[in-house]
Design an enzyme around this catalytic site. Structure first.
Site, PDB file in Angstrom:
ATOM      1  N   ASN A 107      26.103   7.601  48.377  1.00  0.00           N
ATOM      2  CA  ASN A 107      26.719   6.448  47.735  1.00  0.00           C
ATOM      3  C   ASN A 107      25.706   5.799  46.800  1.00  0.00           C
ATOM      4  OD1 ASN A 107      28.691   4.308  47.360  1.00  0.00           O
ATOM      5  ND2 ASN A 107      27.422   3.015  48.684  1.00  0.00           N
ATOM      6  N   HIS A 109      24.694   2.203  45.293  1.00  0.00           N
ATOM      7  CA  HIS A 109      24.930   0.787  45.611  1.00  0.00           C
ATOM      8  C   HIS A 109      24.044  -0.091  44.723  1.00  0.00           C
ATOM      9  CE1 HIS A 109      26.004  -2.735  47.905  1.00  0.00           C
ATOM     10  NE2 HIS A 109      24.719  -3.046  47.926  1.00  0.00           N
ATOM     11  N   SER A 136      20.391   1.533  44.569  1.00  0.00           N
ATOM     12  CA  SER A 136      19.978   2.517  45.579  1.00  0.00           C
ATOM     13  C   SER A 136      20.987   3.648  45.635  1.00  0.00           C
ATOM     14  CB  SER A 136      19.940   1.877  46.977  1.00  0.00           C
ATOM     15  OG  SER A 136      19.113   0.736  47.010  1.00  0.00           O
ATOM     16  N   ASP A 145      26.835   0.623  53.699  1.00  0.00           N
ATOM     17  CA  ASP A 145      25.633   0.568  52.854  1.00  0.00           C
ATOM     18  C   ASP A 145      24.346   0.615  53.676  1.00  0.00           C
ATOM     19  OD1 ASP A 145      27.309   0.321  50.623  1.00  0.00           O
ATOM     20  OD2 ASP A 145      27.287  -1.863  50.723  1.00  0.00           O
TER      21      ASP A 145
END
Ligand code: GRF
Length: 207
Positions: A107, A109, A136, A145
């Site tokens: 992911n 973020h 990130s 997250d």
């Protein structure tokens, strides 16, 4: 060829970077599908224009989050991805699909995790009076997250910044950050320790 599935809900600027890089062979991978909860979003339009298969399912047509995720991820599984990239996918994923795919899901973020998981990161950085912000790329685990960070890009917070000006600065660094991480994963790199994007857009050890 390394196979990438992308999940996106927004305008798709990160997807665009991955599409261009795979086209010009900067990225040795094929984007085999784009998956979304927002049929009308920019990312889906971009993918269609690029001739990439898209699946956009509306959450309101499913009885629960779990049922929605099962349907979307069975479409994702069907394209047999080596890597699943959440690039501005704005829905929380249910635990069962994360557990099934977490060995190959990352992911992007917009904060320097573990600071500021969740939404509205740019406003929260400004409210906290921080001098540094960034983005990130991390592995996805069931907690939001919170998975191990692969790499981060740092930007300064400047006097007079607004959430919008800060978001723009972060987004400009997200693009090379995500591309470098995906390139490295496609090349078999394991990210034993966190990396940092340097000024020449290369990943180097963070410590
Ligand atoms: C990015 O800022 C990402 O960090 C956030 O959503 C935005 C997606 O942008 N989660 P785009 O759709 O790739 O342009």
């Amino acid at each position: 060829m390394f196979r990438i599935a992308v999940l996106a809900s927004g305008r798709g600027s990160n997807l665009h970077v991955l599409i261009e890089a795979s086209r010009n062979s900067e990225l040795s991978a094929q984007i085999v599908g784009v998956f979304s909860d927002k049929p009308g979003c920019g990312a889906v339009a971009l993918a269609r224009a690029a001739g990439i298969a898209t699946v956009a399912l509306l959450p309101r047509n499913f009885p629960s989050r779990v049922a929605y995720d099962e349907a979307l991820f069975s479409e994702i599984a069907a394209v047999q991805p080596d890597l699943i990239v959440c690039a501005g996918y704005m829905r929380i994923l249910s635990e069962n699909v994360v557990r099934r795919f977490q060995d190959r899901m990352i992911n992007l973020h917009p904060s320097l995790l573990p600071k500021h998981p969740g939404l509205d990161t740019h406003s929260r950085v400004l409210a906290a009076g921080e001098s540094e912000h960034g983005a990130s790329v991390h592995r996805v685990i069931p907690a939001l997250d919170a998975g191990p960070v692969l790499a981060q890009a740092h930007v300064p917070v400047l006097a007079g910044d607004t959430p919008e000006s800060l978001a723009k600065r972060v987004q400009a660094r997200e693009h090379p950050l995500l591309l470098r991480c995906v390139q490295a994963l496609a090349a078999g790199q394991t990210f034993a320790s966190p990396m940092r994007l340097n000024d020449t857009d290369q990943l180097e050890p963070a410590a």
